[in-house]
Design a protein around this motif. Structure first.
Motif, PDB file in Angstrom:
ATOM      1  N   THR A   1       0.851  -1.191   0.000  1.00 22.63           N
ATOM      2  CA  THR A   1       0.000   0.000   0.000  1.00 22.63           C
ATOM      3  C   THR A   1       0.885   1.238   0.000  1.00 22.63           C
ATOM      4  O   THR A   1       1.827   1.334   0.785  1.00 22.63           O
ATOM      5  CB  THR A   1      -0.918   0.021   1.238  1.00 22.63           C
ATOM      6  N   VAL A   2       0.588   2.185  -0.876  1.00 23.58           N
ATOM      7  CA  VAL A   2       1.384   3.402  -1.018  1.00 23.58           C
ATOM      8  C   VAL A   2       0.503   4.618  -0.758  1.00 23.58           C
ATOM      9  O   VAL A   2      -0.608   4.698  -1.279  1.00 23.58           O
ATOM     10  CB  VAL A   2       2.003   3.491  -2.438  1.00 23.58           C
ATOM     11  N   SER A   3       0.990   5.533   0.032  1.00 27.61           N
ATOM     12  CA  SER A   3       0.241   6.770   0.323  1.00 27.61           C
ATOM     13  C   SER A   3       0.499   7.786  -0.790  1.00 27.61           C
ATOM     14  O   SER A   3       1.459   8.567  -0.740  1.00 27.61           O
ATOM     15  CB  SER A   3       0.672   7.342   1.679  1.00 27.61           C
ATOM     16  N   ALA A   4      -0.343   7.741  -1.812  1.00 31.35           N
ATOM     17  CA  ALA A   4      -0.215   8.656  -2.953  1.00 31.35           C
ATOM     18  C   ALA A   4      -1.507   8.616  -3.751  1.00 31.35           C
ATOM     19  O   ALA A   4      -2.194   7.593  -3.774  1.00 31.35           O
ATOM     20  CB  ALA A   4       0.967   8.252  -3.835  1.00 31.35           C
ATOM     21  N   PRO A   5      -1.862   9.727  -4.430  1.00 30.03           N
ATOM     22  CA  PRO A   5      -3.057   9.720  -5.291  1.00 30.03           C
ATOM     23  C   PRO A   5      -2.733   9.078  -6.630  1.00 30.03           C
ATOM     24  O   PRO A   5      -1.564   8.911  -6.991  1.00 30.03           O
ATOM     25  CB  PRO A   5      -3.353  11.222  -5.448  1.00 30.03           C
TER      26      PRO A   5
ATOM     27  N   ALA B   1       7.094   7.320 -11.345  1.00 35.34           N
ATOM     28  CA  ALA B   1       8.425   7.254 -10.740  1.00 35.34           C
ATOM     29  C   ALA B   1       8.359   7.451  -9.223  1.00 35.34           C
ATOM     30  O   ALA B   1       9.069   6.776  -8.469  1.00 35.34           O
ATOM     31  CB  ALA B   1       9.343   8.303 -11.368  1.00 35.34           C
ATOM     32  N   ASP B   2       7.486   8.361  -8.776  1.00 36.47           N
ATOM     33  CA  ASP B   2       7.351   8.600  -7.335  1.00 36.47           C
ATOM     34  C   ASP B   2       6.744   7.387  -6.639  1.00 36.47           C
ATOM     35  O   ASP B   2       7.181   6.995  -5.546  1.00 36.47           O
ATOM     36  CB  ASP B   2       6.471   9.842  -7.089  1.00 36.47           C
ATOM     37  N   VAL B   3       5.751   6.794  -7.268  1.00 34.85           N
ATOM     38  CA  VAL B   3       5.092   5.618  -6.691  1.00 34.85           C
ATOM     39  C   VAL B   3       6.082   4.442  -6.616  1.00 34.85           C
ATOM     40  O   VAL B   3       6.107   3.698  -5.639  1.00 34.85           O
ATOM     41  CB  VAL B   3       3.838   5.240  -7.492  1.00 34.85           C
TER      42      VAL B   3
ATOM     43  N   THR C   1       1.883  10.031 -15.199  1.00 42.66           N
ATOM     44  CA  THR C   1       1.240   9.739 -13.921  1.00 42.66           C
ATOM     45  C   THR C   1       0.552   8.376 -13.983  1.00 42.66           C
ATOM     46  O   THR C   1       0.302   7.833 -15.063  1.00 42.66           O
ATOM     47  CB  THR C   1       0.205  10.819 -13.579  1.00 42.66           C
ATOM     48  N   VAL C   2       0.229   7.864 -12.830  1.00 47.84           N
ATOM     49  CA  VAL C   2      -0.369   6.529 -12.744  1.00 47.84           C
ATOM     50  C   VAL C   2      -1.685   6.462 -13.498  1.00 47.84           C
ATOM     51  O   VAL C   2      -1.976   5.487 -14.213  1.00 47.84           O
ATOM     52  CB  VAL C   2      -0.571   6.126 -11.267  1.00 47.84           C
TER      53      VAL C   2
ATOM     54  N   LYS D   1       8.483  -4.392 -13.076  1.00 46.57           N
ATOM     55  CA  LYS D   1       9.804  -3.804 -13.305  1.00 46.57           C
ATOM     56  C   LYS D   1      10.695  -4.883 -13.903  1.00 46.57           C
ATOM     57  O   LYS D   1      11.070  -5.841 -13.224  1.00 46.57           O
ATOM     58  CB  LYS D   1      10.422  -3.284 -12.000  1.00 46.57           C
ATOM     59  N   GLY D   2      10.989  -4.734 -15.185  1.00 48.11           N
ATOM     60  CA  GLY D   2      11.765  -5.763 -15.860  1.00 48.11           C
ATOM     61  C   GLY D   2      11.001  -7.074 -15.903  1.00 48.11           C
ATOM     62  O   GLY D   2       9.769  -7.105 -15.911  1.00 48.11           O
ATOM     63  N   LYS D   3      11.737  -8.190 -15.899  1.00 47.42           N
ATOM     64  CA  LYS D   3      11.118  -9.506 -15.995  1.00 47.42           C
ATOM     65  C   LYS D   3      10.966 -10.187 -14.642  1.00 47.42           C
ATOM     66  O   LYS D   3      10.315 -11.230 -14.544  1.00 47.42           O
ATOM     67  CB  LYS D   3      11.950 -10.404 -16.917  1.00 47.42           C
ATOM     68  N   LYS D   4      11.543  -9.583 -13.594  1.00 52.81           N
ATOM     69  CA  LYS D   4      11.606 -10.309 -12.332  1.00 52.81           C
ATOM     70  C   LYS D   4      10.844  -9.678 -11.173  1.00 52.81           C
ATOM     71  O   LYS D   4      10.610 -10.335 -10.172  1.00 52.81           O
ATOM     72  CB  LYS D   4      13.081 -10.486 -11.919  1.00 52.81           C
ATOM     73  N   VAL D   5      10.453  -8.419 -11.293  1.00 54.59           N
ATOM     74  CA  VAL D   5       9.738  -7.752 -10.200  1.00 54.59           C
ATOM     75  C   VAL D   5       8.318  -7.444 -10.643  1.00 54.59           C
ATOM     76  O   VAL D   5       8.101  -6.728 -11.624  1.00 54.59           O
ATOM     77  CB  VAL D   5      10.454  -6.452  -9.769  1.00 54.59           C
ATOM     78  N   HIS D   6       7.343  -8.010  -9.913  1.00 54.28           N
ATOM     79  CA  HIS D   6       5.929  -7.838 -10.227  1.00 54.28           C
ATOM     80  C   HIS D   6       5.211  -7.565  -8.912  1.00 54.28           C
ATOM     81  O   HIS D   6       5.285  -8.368  -7.980  1.00 54.28           O
ATOM     82  CB  HIS D   6       5.367  -9.092 -10.897  1.00 54.28           C
ATOM     83  N   LEU D   7       4.512  -6.467  -8.831  1.00 53.56           N
ATOM     84  CA  LEU D   7       3.974  -6.012  -7.549  1.00 53.56           C
ATOM     85  C   LEU D   7       2.563  -5.464  -7.718  1.00 53.56           C
ATOM     86  O   LEU D   7       2.296  -4.677  -8.634  1.00 53.56           O
ATOM     87  CB  LEU D   7       4.888  -4.919  -6.978  1.00 53.56           C
ATOM     88  N   ARG D   8       1.675  -5.899  -6.839  1.00 53.83           N
ATOM     89  CA  ARG D   8       0.312  -5.346  -6.809  1.00 53.83           C
ATOM     90  C   ARG D   8       0.326  -4.159  -5.853  1.00 53.83           C
ATOM     91  O   ARG D   8       0.704  -4.295  -4.685  1.00 53.83           O
ATOM     92  CB  ARG D   8      -0.682  -6.405  -6.344  1.00 53.83           C
ATOM     93  N   ILE D   9      -0.057  -3.003  -6.350  1.00 55.85           N
ATOM     94  CA  ILE D   9       0.016  -1.744  -5.579  1.00 55.85           C
ATOM     95  C   ILE D   9      -1.376  -1.166  -5.376  1.00 55.85           C
ATOM     96  O   ILE D   9      -2.176  -1.112  -6.313  1.00 55.85           O
ATOM     97  CB  ILE D   9       0.916  -0.698  -6.287  1.00 55.85           C
ATOM     98  N   GLU D  10      -1.624  -0.752  -4.150  1.00 57.35           N
ATOM     99  CA  GLU D  10      -2.874  -0.026  -3.834  1.00 57.35           C
ATOM    100  C   GLU D  10      -2.516   1.374  -3.361  1.00 57.35           C
ATOM    101  O   GLU D  10      -1.655   1.540  -2.495  1.00 57.35           O
ATOM    102  CB  GLU D  10      -3.663  -0.755  -2.739  1.00 57.35           C
ATOM    103  N   LEU D  11      -3.134   2.369  -3.943  1.00 57.77           N
ATOM    104  CA  LEU D  11      -2.893   3.762  -3.562  1.00 57.77           C
ATOM    105  C   LEU D  11      -3.926   4.202  -2.554  1.00 57.77           C
ATOM    106  O   LEU D  11      -5.124   3.886  -2.667  1.00 57.77           O
ATOM    107  CB  LEU D  11      -2.955   4.669  -4.796  1.00 57.77           C
ATOM    108  N   LYS D  12      -3.476   4.925  -1.546  1.00 52.98           N
ATOM    109  CA  LYS D  12      -4.408   5.433  -0.529  1.00 52.98           C
ATOM    110  C   LYS D  12      -4.075   6.864  -0.175  1.00 52.98           C
ATOM    111  O   LYS D  12      -2.936   7.278  -0.226  1.00 52.98           O
ATOM    112  CB  LYS D  12      -4.321   4.573   0.753  1.00 52.98           C
TER     113      LYS D  12
END
Length: 405
Positions: A333-337, A343-345, A380-381, A394-405
């Motif tokens: 979970t990331v605190s951002a709109p 890049a910031d996220v 922007t997102v 990110k590339g072939k090896k990093v995969h991430l589910r992100i929720e913005l709050k």
């Protein structure tokens, strides 16, 4: 059948780098119940992958019937070990060192037993070093050290260009004195550690031989290196820590899931308790079958550090990230709109160490949101994702589910 000498186990698994008076040390170890020690400087509140090999060696030796002494350098940390450094370490407060000592105790308990006949002893050299009278120390210990010989040691030679402080110059005699104290108190006649500690360990064994006219031994282990000679364990976030709050179990798992093919067997031998026959069988094919060996390596190492439950969870997350269910994918979970820059996220989510690194990754075409490649570092997102939840690659090896709050 004669009991196997632990030296044979350590050689078979690829641990041993250097020894001194090995034939005599082998005879001593044949007797069983030998007190030995490993030193740890509490310069952080967690052990990291660089400590892992000496800790595993401790475990093998304890399993073979010998008695581990874990020496936490609460006293020497106030001086700072110059080994492998080109600059002087920052000074730490006594309170910080004490906190780090307690963190180390907990982490070591995952590898070695603190109960039973050969229970591990934890000692803090602050208990004797902070009470030393400096003049008495110089008279008792200093007379046995040759300055000319010390200056030829790797740990000091590397520091000569930028300037070796007199404070650091005291480190080797202090560590040698630790060995002498442990010999007198516990009958400890063997110190083990990483290859970069050879000069310091040898100095302690030599001090006991000169001062007490009795045999003492040194043994160091190979460092964990990549195929091009760099230390393993460096990530985008820095060191690979054993503390799950610093390096998550998933990140830990992924690191070993992605090691070089040529390093898988070595890592299995050094970092797990897997049987050698099984390791040979798993790593005998130099093709896509090595991926299964990597998964096993990652699982076994993560289980040792974080426990079976976290290892299984990390394995499931990795499977989700590479084509499995999104619910199993690593989540943050990331605190951002959703109007924030991608890049910031990325920086807030920890997939990039800095905003400049995130921008470079985007400009290099290595970042996607969902199936869309992020085209510009100023995007922007919400240009790629509807709502506040999305999957970032990110590339072939990093995969991430992100929720913005």
């Amino acid at each position: 059948m004669a009991k196997k000498n632990v030296l044979d186990t350590l050689y078979e698994r690829g641990f041993i780098g250097q020894t001194v008076y090995e034939d005599d040390m082998r005879k001593l170890l044949d007797q069983g119940g030998v007190p030995f020690y490993v030193g740890f400087d509490p310069t952080a509140d967690s052990l990291h992958i660089g400590h892992y090999i000496p800790v595993m060696a401790m475990a093998h030796m304890q399993r073979a019937g010998h008695k581990p002494i874990a020496l936490i350098g609460g006293g020497t940390a106030m001086v700072g070990d110059p080994s492998g450094r080109t600059d002087m370490r920052q000074m730490m407060t006594k309170e910080t060192i004490a906190h780090n000592v307690e963190c180390f105790r907990k982490q070591l308990s995952r590898f070695v037993s603190f109960t039973g006949e050969n229970a591990t002893i934890v000692v803090n050299n602050a208990d004797w070093l902070l009470k030393l009278n400096y003049i008495d120390f110089l008279r008792e210990v200093g007379a046995y050290f040759s300055v000319n010989k010390m200056l030829t040691s790797d740990c000091f030679r590397q520091r000569m260009e930028k300037g070796l402080s007199f404070l650091e110059f005291n480190y080797m005699p202090m560590q040698a004195y630790d060995f002498l104290v442990l010999y007198r108190k516990y009958g400890c006649r063997l110190e083990i550690g990483g290859n970069d500690q050879w000069s310091n360990i040898l100095a302690g064994a030599d001090l006991i031989r000169r001062f007490e006219q009795t045999d003492a031994y040194a043994m160091t282990f190979k460092l964990l290196l990549t195929s091009d000679g760099k230390k393993m364990g460096k990530t985008a976030k820095g060191a690979l820590w054993l503390d799950g709050n610093k390096t998550t179990p998933y990140e830990f798992y992924q690191y070993f899931r992605n090691v070089e093919d040529v390093k898988v067997a070595e890592c299995m031998k050094l970092l797990t308790f897997m049987e050698l026959d099984e390791i040979a069988e798993l790593t005998k094919h130099c093709d896509e079958r090595m991926n299964e060996a990597k998964k096993r390596l990652a699982y076994e190492v993560t289980k040792l550090i974080h426990g079976e439950e976290e290892a299984e969870k990390a394995q499931k997350q990795a499977s989700g990230a590479f084509g499995g269910a999104a619910d199993d994918m690593p989540f943050v979970t990331v605190s951002a709109p959703n109007t924030a820059l991608v890049a910031d996220v990325m920086t807030l989510a920890g997939v990039a160490a800095s905003k400049s690194e995130a921008r470079r990754l985007i400009e290099g075409g290595g970042v996607k949101i969902g199936e869309q490649k992020v085209l510009s570092a100023t995007d922007t997102v919400n240009a790629y994702a509807n709502g506040d939840e999305f999957i970032l690659h990110k590339g072939k090896k990093v995969h991430l589910r992100i929720e913005l709050k």
